[in-house]
Design a protein around this motif. Sequence first.
Motif, PDB file in Angstrom:
ATOM      1  N   ARG A 231      18.136 -25.212  13.343  1.00 21.16           N
ATOM      2  CA  ARG A 231      17.977 -25.648  11.919  1.00 21.16           C
ATOM      3  C   ARG A 231      17.144 -24.361  11.055  1.00 21.16           C
ATOM      4  N   GLY A 232      15.826 -24.816  10.597  1.00 24.11           N
ATOM      5  CA  GLY A 232      15.266 -23.670   9.982  1.00 24.11           C
ATOM      6  C   GLY A 232      15.225 -22.246  10.454  1.00 24.11           C
ATOM      7  N   ARG A 404      16.593 -23.588   0.857  1.00 25.31           N
ATOM      8  CA  ARG A 404      16.595 -24.826   0.219  1.00 25.31           C
ATOM      9  C   ARG A 404      18.261 -25.359   0.476  1.00 25.31           C
ATOM     10  N   CYS A 407      18.895 -26.276   3.866  1.00 25.53           N
ATOM     11  CA  CYS A 407      18.085 -27.555   4.389  1.00 25.53           C
ATOM     12  C   CYS A 407      18.606 -28.744   3.579  1.00 25.53           C
ATOM     13  N   GLU A 410      21.542 -30.130   5.423  1.00 28.03           N
ATOM     14  CA  GLU A 410      21.213 -30.778   6.633  1.00 28.03           C
ATOM     15  C   GLU A 410      21.481 -32.336   6.491  1.00 28.03           C
TER      16      GLU A 410
END
Length: 412
Positions: A231-232, A404, A407, A410
């Motif tokens: 993810r991040g 951003r 995310c 997601e």
Amino acid sequence: MGRLIYLEMKRVVTTRSAWALLAFILLMSAVMAYFPISFVKTFDVDEQGNLISLEGKEAIDCIKEKEKEINGEITEEEIRQAITVFQECYREYGAIFPPEMPREEYVRRIEPVYPVINLAASVLLPDGENIYSMTDADLSPEDAPRLYDEYQERLAMMGKSDAEQEMVRKLSKDIKMPFTYISGIDLTSFEYLTLYALLMMLVFVVIISPVFSAEYQTGADSILRCAKYGRGHLAAAKIVTALAVFAATFLIGVGVFLLITDVTFGTESLKSSVQLLWSVFVIPALTAGQAQRVVAAGMFLSILATICCTLFLSARCKSVQDSLKIAVLIGLLPTIIAMMSSTNLAKLIRCILPSGGLGFTNSFLFELLGTDFVHMGPMVIWTPYLIIGAAAVEIPLFLVLTVRAYCRREGM
């Protein structure tokens, strides 16, 4: 995290298309550095009195040898002597350029002092007159003492309003006078450096566009998100890798370009006043070497801002084609706007775009050597400051927006 960055970088540089593009842009640094050298041409007279044509490095060395007597500060006495030579030649032949003046005489008498004659003509002649149209009545040795005072006044008048003229005076107050001239490097090498930056921007737009959108398009992104660092951490690794590859490529490519041109033209010529590089009426108080570094820094920020914008587009778009098309359009938009309009609004828009310092006559180089200003309410801003300021804001802004956008995706 370090391992993730390493693997991501390995993936990028071993991808055949990315590797080929990186190899191409590095090769082009040497090729484009060669062009300004190959364009230099001059004539010389051999020991038998025959006229010979020289090109490339031979021509550069010949010109430096001819002009060695005027190297250093362009003092009042040197200006007086150069104008005297001009008057003598004009009265003898009715002109100072071939074919009216025999080329052998032009090479022997005019070429060694041509930069000083051109300086005097640019500053002392009235508007509408130039070195090609002036006569011996237009320029006199007695005009030499007023050259630098006249220069300051005429430079200030480059501003189109009282506010702009006042800004020109503030920005140019530290210009060192008398000017310094050392034969060697000329504007052509700077122009090809800006063309190289434009080419590098387009190459990296192609390389960066698929960073996120390619995985959206194939569906691989859904799998990677399930991984421990998918993810991040993965987003950060992709961003760091893209910026690191660009920074390394820029430093190597521009470094090779500058090494070839500076060594060939002579590093000592970088001490010349930037006012003698192109148009005499130039605002910044820089030497040619300092201008070279400022231009390189401006191009770096503009390309970096464009890359960060491309990362954001890649994180937002569902396909590589969409992100690539939009990124290329944004990259070329300042040049398109410059060709279409020169209004205050047009200048403002092209300067604040991420690629505002990239292009042809609208590039950061020509903004630095120009006298264009943008009016924003009561403020008057010199365009190079606006380009640099906008890029400095956009780089972190687009990086934040990229994270951003990734995310937010997601949750989809």
